[in-house]
Write a protein that holds these residues in place. Structure first.
Motif: not given
Length: 154
Positions: A129-146
């Protein structure tokens, strides 16, 4: 959770050293020593994973994203992050079902001692659940995962 994972890593080191030292001294290591190390590996992995996602410390390959223009890289990165959210959310859901089943059945892991199995499986809904939240920061936030930079950057 990352602090507990780090402390668990220290315990793993101590338990292995104790176990090896006891064996070399001709003493049978305590049964709970090995079992606690097994549990520790699960706890360390699960509890440390959300922090690794937040810090982009998990393994991912930048070879493809480095070759993409900025706009395409953003789309690919957010799509991959969204897929990670979906997978993490499904695993959290199924983990919650498993934990509730363990509670309902009063399941125990019986080896060195009786250990309620839900204390092991509680990490699945919590950490995924926490990982889903953290990954969602890369979906909706300004920072990209890559980052778009291929190679090792340390």
């Amino acid at each position: 959770m990352a602090f507990v994972a780090g402390a668990t890593l220290v315990w793993l080191m101590v338990s292995v050293i104790l176990s090896v030292a006891m064996r070399n001294a001709g003493i049978q290591p305590f049964a709970w020593l090995f079992t606690s190390a097994e549990y520790g590996i699960l706890y360390m992995t699960m509890l440390g994973a959300p922090w690794l996602v937040r810090e982009k410390g998990h393994v991912h390959i930048e070879l493809v994203t480095a070759a993409l223009p900025d706009g395409a890289r953003a789309v690919v990165s957010r799509t991959v992050a969204f897929a990670c959210v979906v997978v993490s959310a499904i695993l959290a859901w199924k983990g919650a079902e498993l934990m509730l089943t363990n509670i309902e059945r009063a399941d125990y892991d019986v080896r060195a001692y009786y250990y309620p199995r839900w204390l092991l499986t509680v990490t699945f809904p919590l950490c995924f659940g926490m990982m889903a939240f953290e990954f969602s920061r890369f979906v909706f936030g300004e920072k990209l995962m890559h980052s778009g930079e291929a190679g090792i950057h340390e």
